[in-house]
Design an enzyme around this catalytic site. Structure first.
Site, short mmCIF file in Angstrom:
data_model
loop_
_atom_site.label_atom_id
_atom_site.label_comp_id
_atom_site.label_asym_id
_atom_site.label_seq_id
_atom_site.Cartn_x
_atom_site.Cartn_y
_atom_site.Cartn_z
N PRO A 2 4.65 22.09 35.21
CA PRO A 2 4.94 22.05 33.78
C PRO A 2 6.12 22.95 33.43
O PRO A 2 6.19 24.09 33.89
CB PRO A 2 3.64 22.56 33.15
N GLU A 3 7.04 22.41 32.64
CA GLU A 3 8.21 23.16 32.21
C GLU A 3 8.07 23.50 30.73
O GLU A 3 7.00 23.31 30.15
CB GLU A 3 9.47 22.35 32.51
N LYS A 60 7.64 29.81 30.61
CA LYS A 60 6.51 28.94 30.97
C LYS A 60 5.17 29.67 30.86
O LYS A 60 4.15 29.13 31.28
CB LYS A 60 6.71 28.42 32.39
N ARG A 273 15.07 21.20 46.33
CA ARG A 273 14.54 20.41 45.22
C ARG A 273 15.33 19.13 45.08
O ARG A 273 16.54 19.07 45.36
CB ARG A 273 14.64 21.21 43.91
#
EC number: 3.2.2.23
Length: 283
Positions: A2-3, A60, A273
């Site tokens: 989750p960002e 976050k 990534r």
């Protein structure tokens, strides 16, 4: 993971459902979810009897401001980081337990806030009154400014980027550069600003940084309006998926046509990534 938009979506949901409700107890099913320096017993004793005044977000991290004892003017805090797969769900206490349930926080009227986390990287903290939040949740001290802060100016972003000899995509994932930004929205913002992810920070021009700052704010706002992105685990506090994935420009769209020029969206590995981009629209 989750960002910022997903965490902000959760924060707003928590503010709708948990404010001024009294915590009556809890149950920690996975002890390592409760982060040091305080024990599981400290955590449960500390939050029990408190009410939640409001929820804040820093990057976050989620921070619940708890009611203070009448004998003190300082306040205790409840901190949460969802990490890779964490979910905070508002449920009736008689709902069957998900097998990945790690922490249960009980409220009046047989309600509970349930922390579900498949990968078990998520963390929760209790911060006693009179102790600085940053001294317990040490990651907060390393955070950059928030993209929605007045301090997130073109000059700020330029100063953070210009002396870094690494790809701009990698720099944007650094929480000491931009707080809350992650893989999804870094890709989206770079597309919107026309910058290739592998471009070195030292090669990014000021006019591109101006576009990038605007794009970061725009894609985050759009995703928050859509309730965040769900590609795997993310759910809001009511258990509902986010909808930004359906309007994403490039993220998770490798091999599909660009929505602007029709060229094929590409994906490469950068710093371990995946990065998604369009060679025609980004330079």
């Amino acid at each position: 993971m989750p960002e910022l938009p997903e965490v902000e979506t959760v924060r707003r949901g928590l503010n709708q459902l948990t404010l001024n409700r009294k915590i009556t107890g809890g149950d920690v099913l996975l002890h390592r979810t409760i982060a040091h320096p305080f024990s599981v017993g400290d955590f449960l004793n500390g939050i029990t009897g408190s009410t939640i005044s409001t929820w804040h977000r820093r990057g976050k991290y989620l921070l619940a401001e708890l009611s203070a004892s009448p004998s003190t003017t300082s306040i205790p805090w409840l901190g949460v980081h969802l990490r890779m797969t964490g979910q905070l769900l508002w449920l009736n206490q008689d709902e069957p337990l998900h097998k990945h349930t790690r922490v249960r926080i009980f409220f009046e009227e047989e309600q509970e806030l349930r922390f579900v986390d498949q990968r078990t990287f998520g963390q929760m903290w209790w911060v006693p009154p009179g102790i600085a939040v940053e001294s317990v949740i040490t990651g907060l001290a390393k955070l950059a400014v928030d993209p929605f802060s007045p301090e997130f100016t073109v000059e700020y972003l330029a100063n953070k980027l210009h002396n870094r000899r690494r790809p701009i995509k990698t720099a944007l994932l650094d929480q000491s550069v931009v707080a809350g930004l992650g893989n999804i929205y870094a890709d989206e913002a770079l597309f919107k600003s026309g910058v290739l992810p592998e471009t070195l920070c030292t090669e990014v021009q000021l006019k591109q940084i101006k576009l990038l700052r605007t794009a970061i704010i725009q894609v985050l706002e759009t995703s928050i309006e859509a309730g965040g992105t769900t590609f795997s685990n993310f759910l809001n506090v009511k258990g509902v998926n986010g909808n930004y994935g359906g309007v994403a420009w490039v993220y998770n769209r490798a091999g599909e046509p660009c929505k602007v020029c029709g060229d094929v969206i590409q994906r490469i590995k950068l710093g371990g990534r995946s990065s998604h981009f369009c060679r025609q629209c980004q330079v």
